[in-house]
Design a protein around this motif. Structure first.
Motif, PDB file in Angstrom:
ATOM      1  N   ASN A 177      42.053  41.488  25.701  1.00 55.09           N
ATOM      2  CA  ASN A 177      42.919  41.304  24.540  1.00 55.09           C
ATOM      3  C   ASN A 177      42.859  39.885  23.972  1.00 55.09           C
ATOM      4  O   ASN A 177      43.574  39.578  23.027  1.00 55.09           O
ATOM      5  N   GLN A 178      42.012  39.044  24.584  1.00 50.90           N
ATOM      6  CA  GLN A 178      41.825  37.666  24.139  1.00 50.90           C
ATOM      7  C   GLN A 178      43.164  36.948  23.977  1.00 50.90           C
ATOM      8  O   GLN A 178      43.459  36.371  22.928  1.00 50.90           O
ATOM      9  N   GLN A 179      43.957  37.008  25.052  1.00 53.44           N
ATOM     10  CA  GLN A 179      45.260  36.349  25.049  1.00 53.44           C
ATOM     11  C   GLN A 179      45.373  35.411  26.247  1.00 53.44           C
ATOM     12  O   GLN A 179      46.163  35.659  27.165  1.00 53.44           O
ATOM     13  N   PRO A 180      44.571  34.335  26.274  1.00 53.97           N
ATOM     14  CA  PRO A 180      44.586  33.439  27.434  1.00 53.97           C
ATOM     15  C   PRO A 180      45.904  32.712  27.641  1.00 53.97           C
ATOM     16  O   PRO A 180      46.142  32.163  28.719  1.00 53.97           O
ATOM     17  N   ASP A 181      46.766  32.706  26.639  1.00 56.11           N
ATOM     18  CA  ASP A 181      48.083  32.080  26.793  1.00 56.11           C
ATOM     19  C   ASP A 181      49.174  33.086  27.148  1.00 56.11           C
ATOM     20  O   ASP A 181      50.351  32.721  27.202  1.00 56.11           O
ATOM     21  N   ALA A 182      48.792  34.324  27.397  1.00 59.80           N
ATOM     22  CA  ALA A 182      49.794  35.366  27.668  1.00 59.80           C
ATOM     23  C   ALA A 182      50.608  35.038  28.917  1.00 59.80           C
ATOM     24  O   ALA A 182      50.073  34.607  29.931  1.00 59.80           O
ATOM     25  N   GLU A 183      51.897  35.245  28.810  1.00 57.10           N
ATOM     26  CA  GLU A 183      52.794  35.046  29.943  1.00 57.10           C
ATOM     27  C   GLU A 183      53.653  36.289  30.107  1.00 57.10           C
ATOM     28  O   GLU A 183      54.385  36.650  29.199  1.00 57.10           O
ATOM     29  N   PHE A 184      53.518  36.958  31.253  1.00 55.45           N
ATOM     30  CA  PHE A 184      54.365  38.115  31.536  1.00 55.45           C
ATOM     31  C   PHE A 184      54.478  38.285  33.036  1.00 55.45           C
ATOM     32  O   PHE A 184      53.623  37.841  33.802  1.00 55.45           O
ATOM     33  N   GLU A 199      39.113  40.268  49.308  1.00 61.96           N
ATOM     34  CA  GLU A 199      38.374  39.030  49.095  1.00 61.96           C
ATOM     35  C   GLU A 199      37.256  39.195  48.069  1.00 61.96           C
ATOM     36  O   GLU A 199      36.929  38.233  47.361  1.00 61.96           O
ATOM     37  N   VAL A 200      36.666  40.372  47.955  1.00 65.72           N
ATOM     38  CA  VAL A 200      35.696  40.590  46.886  1.00 65.72           C
ATOM     39  C   VAL A 200      36.388  40.522  45.530  1.00 65.72           C
ATOM     40  O   VAL A 200      35.865  39.947  44.571  1.00 65.72           O
ATOM     41  N   LEU A 201      37.592  41.088  45.440  1.00 67.10           N
ATOM     42  CA  LEU A 201      38.350  40.983  44.192  1.00 67.10           C
ATOM     43  C   LEU A 201      38.682  39.532  43.874  1.00 67.10           C
ATOM     44  O   LEU A 201      38.629  39.114  42.717  1.00 67.10           O
ATOM     45  N   MET A 202      39.035  38.752  44.894  1.00 63.97           N
ATOM     46  CA  MET A 202      39.337  37.338  44.666  1.00 63.97           C
ATOM     47  C   MET A 202      38.130  36.610  44.095  1.00 63.97           C
ATOM     48  O   MET A 202      38.257  35.807  43.151  1.00 63.97           O
ATOM     49  N   MET A 203      36.948  36.861  44.647  1.00 66.25           N
ATOM     50  CA  MET A 203      35.750  36.162  44.176  1.00 66.25           C
ATOM     51  C   MET A 203      35.364  36.611  42.774  1.00 66.25           C
ATOM     52  O   MET A 203      34.932  35.799  41.944  1.00 66.25           O
ATOM     53  N   ASN A 204      35.527  37.884  42.485  1.00 64.82           N
ATOM     54  CA  ASN A 204      35.291  38.353  41.119  1.00 64.82           C
ATOM     55  C   ASN A 204      36.276  37.702  40.154  1.00 64.82           C
ATOM     56  O   ASN A 204      35.921  37.315  39.041  1.00 64.82           O
ATOM     57  N   PHE A 205      37.527  37.596  40.562  1.00 61.33           N
ATOM     58  CA  PHE A 205      38.546  36.939  39.747  1.00 61.33           C
ATOM     59  C   PHE A 205      38.132  35.501  39.448  1.00 61.33           C
ATOM     60  O   PHE A 205      38.196  35.047  38.300  1.00 61.33           O
ATOM     61  N   LEU A 206      37.707  34.759  40.474  1.00 61.40           N
ATOM     62  CA  LEU A 206      37.316  33.369  40.281  1.00 61.40           C
ATOM     63  C   LEU A 206      36.148  33.249  39.319  1.00 61.40           C
ATOM     64  O   LEU A 206      36.123  32.370  38.445  1.00 61.40           O
ATOM     65  N   LEU A 207      35.176  34.133  39.471  1.00 59.93           N
ATOM     66  CA  LEU A 207      34.007  34.114  38.600  1.00 59.93           C
ATOM     67  C   LEU A 207      34.415  34.333  37.146  1.00 59.93           C
ATOM     68  O   LEU A 207      34.060  33.560  36.258  1.00 59.93           O
ATOM     69  N   GLN A 208      35.186  35.365  36.887  1.00 53.52           N
ATOM     70  CA  GLN A 208      35.566  35.692  35.523  1.00 53.52           C
ATOM     71  C   GLN A 208      36.538  34.656  34.956  1.00 53.52           C
ATOM     72  O   GLN A 208      36.455  34.284  33.778  1.00 53.52           O
ATOM     73  N   GLN A 209      37.456  34.199  35.786  1.00 55.97           N
ATOM     74  CA  GLN A 209      38.434  33.214  35.332  1.00 55.97           C
ATOM     75  C   GLN A 209      37.759  31.907  34.941  1.00 55.97           C
ATOM     76  O   GLN A 209      38.119  31.277  33.946  1.00 55.97           O
ATOM     77  N   ALA A 210      36.742  31.496  35.714  1.00 55.83           N
ATOM     78  CA  ALA A 210      36.055  30.244  35.430  1.00 55.83           C
ATOM     79  C   ALA A 210      35.313  30.311  34.099  1.00 55.83           C
ATOM     80  O   ALA A 210      35.377  29.384  33.289  1.00 55.83           O
ATOM     81  N   VAL A 211      34.605  31.423  33.872  1.00 54.44           N
ATOM     82  CA  VAL A 211      33.857  31.561  32.621  1.00 54.44           C
ATOM     83  C   VAL A 211      34.806  31.632  31.429  1.00 54.44           C
ATOM     84  O   VAL A 211      34.579  31.002  30.389  1.00 54.44           O
ATOM     85  N   LEU A 212      35.902  32.395  31.561  1.00 58.30           N
ATOM     86  CA  LEU A 212      36.859  32.492  30.466  1.00 58.30           C
ATOM     87  C   LEU A 212      37.519  31.148  30.190  1.00 58.30           C
ATOM     88  O   LEU A 212      37.693  30.750  29.031  1.00 58.30           O
ATOM     89  N   ARG A 267      36.420  25.112  25.481  1.00 62.92           N
ATOM     90  CA  ARG A 267      35.405  24.692  24.511  1.00 62.92           C
ATOM     91  C   ARG A 267      35.587  25.331  23.144  1.00 62.92           C
ATOM     92  O   ARG A 267      34.873  25.001  22.195  1.00 62.92           O
ATOM     93  N   GLY A 268      36.514  26.262  23.060  1.00 63.68           N
ATOM     94  CA  GLY A 268      36.714  26.951  21.790  1.00 63.68           C
ATOM     95  C   GLY A 268      35.561  27.861  21.424  1.00 63.68           C
ATOM     96  O   GLY A 268      35.287  28.076  20.237  1.00 63.68           O
ATOM     97  N   ASP A 269      34.913  28.410  22.437  1.00 66.28           N
ATOM     98  CA  ASP A 269      33.746  29.274  22.220  1.00 66.28           C
ATOM     99  C   ASP A 269      34.230  30.705  21.968  1.00 66.28           C
ATOM    100  O   ASP A 269      34.321  31.530  22.884  1.00 66.28           O
ATOM    101  N   THR A 270      34.543  31.004  20.737  1.00 64.17           N
ATOM    102  CA  THR A 270      35.084  32.315  20.401  1.00 64.17           C
ATOM    103  C   THR A 270      34.055  33.425  20.590  1.00 64.17           C
ATOM    104  O   THR A 270      34.429  34.556  20.908  1.00 64.17           O
TER     105      THR A 270
END
Length: 239
Positions: A141-148, A180-193, A199-202
């Motif tokens: 949803n491209q909402q990196p500032d989402a808080e819930f 732990e596989v979910l954690m590593m996938n989370f880290l990978l995706q979170q870092a790229v996002l 960088r403002g790379d839309t």
């Protein structure tokens, strides 16, 4: 959710593939459980949308064990197979770089620091799935500032696990692998996002969003863009 996606994870982003939208479940005992859990999560999102204001269905805590004890041997196996996945996707240099990062700090510790303010912690397979589900909603949803609040998502994921006989069949090591596989996938995706956001790379954010949407549609039958955060978790918006 308290802006899970905004903290950069060390140097991960410099070495991870930009198409960081795939599971690395090959050869894990938890692979079948992850596949069947998708079906249960789909059912939870539909049921949540049909009963607004109600609580997500749950079973007695004794009926399904979701917690696990941590074994160094299991962690080493999970990390080695994840690094093999990085090597396959991004090459030897990327694999060595990520291995160096993991040698300095365990991925489960990095994950725990990022999600602690959202009430999530290692030791229960529910919480890594919650963070992964919520992060992919943010990406799609491209909402990196989402808080819930993630409390409803926790109930939702726990109910799905309690309804899944394949997950129920996992032993302690299998539940740890799953988490732990979910954690590593989370880290990978979170870092790229995070990097794309800073960088403002839309264009990259759009590519990540499309990949997340496509994968969840294919594997779970869920359109992440039709879900909304509620007290019952992430549920389908009324049409």
């Amino acid at each position: 959710m308290r802006r899970l996606t905004l903290a950069l994870v060390g140097m991960l982003v410099t070495v991870l593939p930009t198409d960081a939208q795939d599971y690395a479940w090959q050869n894990f005992a938890a692979q079948d459980a992850m596949n069947t859990l998708h079906i249960q999560l789909l059912r939870q999102t539909i049921e949540g949308s049909q009963s607004p204001g109600g609580s997500a269905p749950t079973l007695g805590a004794s009926e399904t064990v979701t917690t696990y004890s941590t074994s160094r041997q299991v962690s080493a196996k999970a990390q080695r197979q994840f690094l093999d996945y990085i090597k396959e996707r991004s090459g030897d240099a990327a694999e060595r770089a990520v291995a160096g990062i993991f040698a300095q700090r365990a991925p489960q510790d990095m994950w725990a620091e990022l999600v602690a303010e959202d009430g999530l912690a290692p030791g229960d397979a529910v919480d890594p799935m919650v963070s992964y589900f919520a992060l992919n909603w943010v990406i799609a949803n491209q909402q990196p500032d989402a808080e819930f609040s993630l409390t409803g998502v926790q109930r939702q994921v726990r109910a799905a696990m309690q309804s899944d006989p394949t997950f129920q069949a996992l032993d302690d090591a299998g539940r740890q692998e799953f988490a732990e596989v979910l954690m590593m996938n989370f880290l990978l995706q979170q870092a790229v996002l995070s990097d794309a956001y800073v960088r403002g790379d839309t264009q990259m954010m759009q590519e990540l969003a499309e990949a997340a949407v496509a994968r969840f549609k294919s594997e779970m039958g869920i359109d992440l863009r039709t879900l909304k955060p509620t007290s019952d978790g992430l549920v389908a918006s009324a049409s």
